[in-house]
Design an enzyme around this catalytic site. Structure first.
Site, PDB file in Angstrom:
ATOM      1  N   TYR A  66      11.608   8.296   0.733  1.00  0.00           N
ATOM      2  CA  TYR A  66      11.215   7.651  -0.519  1.00  0.00           C
ATOM      3  C   TYR A  66      11.707   7.599  -1.278  1.00  0.00           C
ATOM      4  O   TYR A  66      11.827   7.011  -2.686  1.00  0.00           O
ATOM      5  CB  TYR A  66       9.793   7.082  -0.192  1.00  0.00           C
ATOM      6  CG  TYR A  66       9.161   6.385   0.999  1.00  0.00           C
ATOM      7  CD1 TYR A  66       9.541   5.544   1.180  1.00  0.00           C
ATOM      8  CD2 TYR A  66       8.257   7.523   1.504  1.00  0.00           C
ATOM      9  CE1 TYR A  66       9.216   4.480   2.628  1.00  0.00           C
ATOM     10  CE2 TYR A  66       7.806   6.326   2.640  1.00  0.00           C
ATOM     11  CZ  TYR A  66       8.319   5.637   3.334  1.00  0.00           C
ATOM     12  OH  TYR A  66       7.564   4.799   4.496  1.00  0.00           O
ATOM     13  N   ARG A  85       7.563   0.514  13.241  1.00  0.00           N
ATOM     14  CA  ARG A  85       8.376  -0.815  11.706  1.00  0.00           C
ATOM     15  C   ARG A  85       9.595  -1.145  11.931  1.00  0.00           C
ATOM     16  O   ARG A  85      10.025  -2.029  11.313  1.00  0.00           O
ATOM     17  CB  ARG A  85       9.183   0.902  10.922  1.00  0.00           C
ATOM     18  CG  ARG A  85       7.907   1.665  10.910  1.00  0.00           C
ATOM     19  CD  ARG A  85       8.365   2.753  10.223  1.00  0.00           C
ATOM     20  NE  ARG A  85       7.733   3.963   9.757  1.00  0.00           N
ATOM     21  CZ  ARG A  85       5.981   3.505   9.131  1.00  0.00           C
ATOM     22  NH1 ARG A  85       5.904   3.227   7.873  1.00  0.00           N
ATOM     23  NH2 ARG A  85       5.974   5.672   8.979  1.00  0.00           N
ATOM     24  N   ARG A  98       5.614  10.872  -2.179  1.00  0.00           N
ATOM     25  CA  ARG A  98       4.411  10.336  -0.833  1.00  0.00           C
ATOM     26  C   ARG A  98       5.727  11.053  -0.095  1.00  0.00           C
ATOM     27  O   ARG A  98       7.367  10.405  -0.366  1.00  0.00           O
ATOM     28  CB  ARG A  98       4.187   9.335  -1.004  1.00  0.00           C
ATOM     29  CG  ARG A  98       4.382   8.568   0.791  1.00  0.00           C
ATOM     30  CD  ARG A  98       4.715   6.846  -0.058  1.00  0.00           C
ATOM     31  NE  ARG A  98       3.932   6.350   1.376  1.00  0.00           N
ATOM     32  CZ  ARG A  98       3.969   5.532   1.953  1.00  0.00           C
ATOM     33  NH1 ARG A  98       4.934   4.286   1.135  1.00  0.00           N
ATOM     34  NH2 ARG A  98       4.542   4.772   3.159  1.00  0.00           N
ATOM     35  N   ALA A 135       3.474  -1.271   4.439  1.00  0.00           N
ATOM     36  CA  ALA A 135       2.679  -1.325   6.258  1.00  0.00           C
ATOM     37  C   ALA A 135       2.582  -2.457   6.291  1.00  0.00           C
ATOM     38  O   ALA A 135       2.127  -2.439   7.419  1.00  0.00           O
ATOM     39  CB  ALA A 135       1.906  -0.256   6.509  1.00  0.00           C
ATOM     40  N   PRO A 173       1.005  -1.208  -0.252  1.00  0.00           N
ATOM     41  CA  PRO A 173      -0.221   0.055   0.093  1.00  0.00           C
ATOM     42  C   PRO A 173       1.490   1.576   0.304  1.00  0.00           C
ATOM     43  O   PRO A 173       2.044   1.107   0.403  1.00  0.00           O
ATOM     44  CB  PRO A 173      -1.281  -0.480   1.508  1.00  0.00           C
ATOM     45  CG  PRO A 173      -0.227  -0.885   1.807  1.00  0.00           C
ATOM     46  CD  PRO A 173       0.816  -2.207   0.585  1.00  0.00           C
ATOM     47  N   ASN A 174       0.339   2.465  -0.862  1.00  0.00           N
ATOM     48  CA  ASN A 174       0.861   3.974  -1.309  1.00  0.00           C
ATOM     49  C   ASN A 174       2.750   4.041  -1.853  1.00  0.00           C
ATOM     50  O   ASN A 174       2.912   4.691  -2.055  1.00  0.00           O
ATOM     51  CB  ASN A 174       1.198   4.049   0.405  1.00  0.00           C
ATOM     52  CG  ASN A 174      -0.847   3.944   1.561  1.00  0.00           C
ATOM     53  OD1 ASN A 174      -1.072   5.174   0.851  1.00  0.00           O
ATOM     54  ND2 ASN A 174       0.035   3.717   2.560  1.00  0.00           N
ATOM     55  N   GLU A 222      12.742  -9.384   1.292  1.00  0.00           N
ATOM     56  CA  GLU A 222      11.836  -8.194   1.344  1.00  0.00           C
ATOM     57  C   GLU A 222      12.888  -6.900   0.858  1.00  0.00           C
ATOM     58  O   GLU A 222      14.065  -6.748   1.262  1.00  0.00           O
ATOM     59  CB  GLU A 222      11.932  -8.773   2.929  1.00  0.00           C
ATOM     60  CG  GLU A 222      10.204  -7.790   3.406  1.00  0.00           C
ATOM     61  CD  GLU A 222      11.052  -7.750   5.223  1.00  0.00           C
ATOM     62  OE1 GLU A 222      11.247  -9.355   5.808  1.00  0.00           O
ATOM     63  OE2 GLU A 222      10.922  -7.092   6.165  1.00  0.00           O
ATOM     64  N   HIS A 279      13.017  -2.728   1.328  1.00  0.00           N
ATOM     65  CA  HIS A 279      12.180  -1.654   1.987  1.00  0.00           C
ATOM     66  C   HIS A 279      13.033  -0.616   1.727  1.00  0.00           C
ATOM     67  O   HIS A 279      14.457  -0.700   1.715  1.00  0.00           O
ATOM     68  CB  HIS A 279      12.422  -1.751   3.316  1.00  0.00           C
ATOM     69  CG  HIS A 279      11.399  -2.905   4.243  1.00  0.00           C
ATOM     70  ND1 HIS A 279      10.071  -2.761   4.086  1.00  0.00           N
ATOM     71  CD2 HIS A 279      12.186  -3.685   4.439  1.00  0.00           C
ATOM     72  CE1 HIS A 279       9.752  -3.902   4.808  1.00  0.00           C
ATOM     73  NE2 HIS A 279      10.328  -4.220   4.763  1.00  0.00           N
ATOM     74  N   ASN A 327       7.929  -5.668  -1.267  1.00  0.00           N
ATOM     75  CA  ASN A 327       8.030  -4.772   0.099  1.00  0.00           C
ATOM     76  C   ASN A 327       6.229  -4.563  -0.344  1.00  0.00           C
ATOM     77  O   ASN A 327       5.950  -4.012  -0.715  1.00  0.00           O
ATOM     78  CB  ASN A 327       8.247  -3.548  -1.057  1.00  0.00           C
ATOM     79  CG  ASN A 327       8.509  -1.508  -0.128  1.00  0.00           C
ATOM     80  OD1 ASN A 327       7.818  -2.061   0.805  1.00  0.00           O
ATOM     81  ND2 ASN A 327       9.096  -0.654  -0.684  1.00  0.00           N
ATOM     82  N   ARG A 329      13.376   4.213  11.844  1.00  0.00           N
ATOM     83  CA  ARG A 329      12.809   4.793  12.415  1.00  0.00           C
ATOM     84  C   ARG A 329      11.411   3.985  12.748  1.00  0.00           C
ATOM     85  O   ARG A 329      12.184   3.813  14.865  1.00  0.00           O
ATOM     86  CB  ARG A 329      11.440   4.544  10.740  1.00  0.00           C
ATOM     87  CG  ARG A 329      12.238   5.298   9.522  1.00  0.00           C
ATOM     88  CD  ARG A 329      12.360   4.322   8.216  1.00  0.00           C
ATOM     89  NE  ARG A 329      10.624   5.691   8.305  1.00  0.00           N
ATOM     90  CZ  ARG A 329       9.081   5.278   7.424  1.00  0.00           C
ATOM     91  NH1 ARG A 329       9.527   4.921   6.358  1.00  0.00           N
ATOM     92  NH2 ARG A 329       7.890   6.255   6.893  1.00  0.00           N
TER      93      ARG A 329
HETATM   94  C1  DQA Z   1       8.297   0.900   3.655  1.00  0.00           C
HETATM   95  C2  DQA Z   1       7.964   1.221   4.920  1.00  0.00           C
HETATM   96  C3  DQA Z   1       7.685   1.049   5.579  1.00  0.00           C
HETATM   97  O1  DQA Z   1       7.140   1.208   6.794  1.00  0.00           O
HETATM   98  C4  DQA Z   1       5.939   1.611   5.310  1.00  0.00           C
HETATM   99  O2  DQA Z   1       4.827   1.602   5.985  1.00  0.00           O
HETATM  100  C5  DQA Z   1       6.256   1.866   3.607  1.00  0.00           C
HETATM  101  C6  DQA Z   1       7.323   1.609   2.710  1.00  0.00           C
HETATM  102  C7  DQA Z   1       9.776   1.238   2.893  1.00  0.00           C
HETATM  103  O3  DQA Z   1      10.363   1.122   1.330  1.00  0.00           O
HETATM  104  O4  DQA Z   1      10.712   1.575   3.257  1.00  0.00           O
HETATM  105  O5  DQA Z   1       4.646   2.028   2.941  1.00  0.00           O
HETATM  106  O6  DQA Z   1       7.718  -0.310   2.964  1.00  0.00           O
END
Ligand code: DQA
Length: 149
Positions: free
Chosen positions: A24, A112, A19, A78, A11-12, A99, A101, A75, A108
């Protein structure tokens, strides 16, 4: 082993580039996909690149990958920190999982720091920006090559 790799985004991440760019970066998800496609061609991999804001859709793609793929880059955004369902789906997948990120989640907020997906992942990349996707693909290509040798 199949040279098809799923690259899954949670998501997002569709808002990447807009964003919180101080966290990011300025690259969009389309930029990331393009770079992944270029590298995949170089590595002899085929990729299916997806993003969803819905947990169920990500789970369905993991189920598809079970039938066809030699690896998954994920990835989960959240969902990393909340989703037992994505962990369970990944536990049904037999090939390597990396995985990724973009940000360094360990630098952070404390919530997280916990990742359900890390309980399954064969490797975790965090804090290397969008380059993390490229590094994950290189690692999967190596693992697939080793298995084929
Ligand atoms: C993320 C880190 C997560 O904590 C966050 O919710 C994201 C992006 C990252 O790519 O750094 O949406 O996965």
């Amino acid at each position: 082993m199949s040279r098809l790799v799923y690259v899954l985004n949670g998501p997002n991440l569709n808002l990447l580039g807009k964003r919180q760019p101080h966290i990011y970066g300025h690259e969009t998800l389309a930029d990331v996909e393009r770079d992944c496609q270029v590298l995949a061609a170089e590595l002899g991999l085929q990729i299916r690149f997806h993003q969803s804001n819905r947990e169920c859709e990500i789970i369905d793609w993991i189920h598809q990958a079970r039938e066809t793929a030699g690896g998954i880059v994920i990835n989960p955004a959240a969902f990393t920190h909340t989703s037992v369902a994505i962990l369970d789906a990944l536990n049904t997948f037999d090939a390597p999982v990396i995985e990724v990120h973009i940000s360094n989640v360990h630098k952070r907020e404390e919530f997280r720091h916990r990742s359900f997906v890390s309980l399954r992942a064969d490797g975790v990349i965090a804090g290397l920006g969008t380059q993390g996707y490229q590094l994950a693909l290189r690692r999967l290509a190596r693992l697939i090559d080793e298995k084929a040798a």
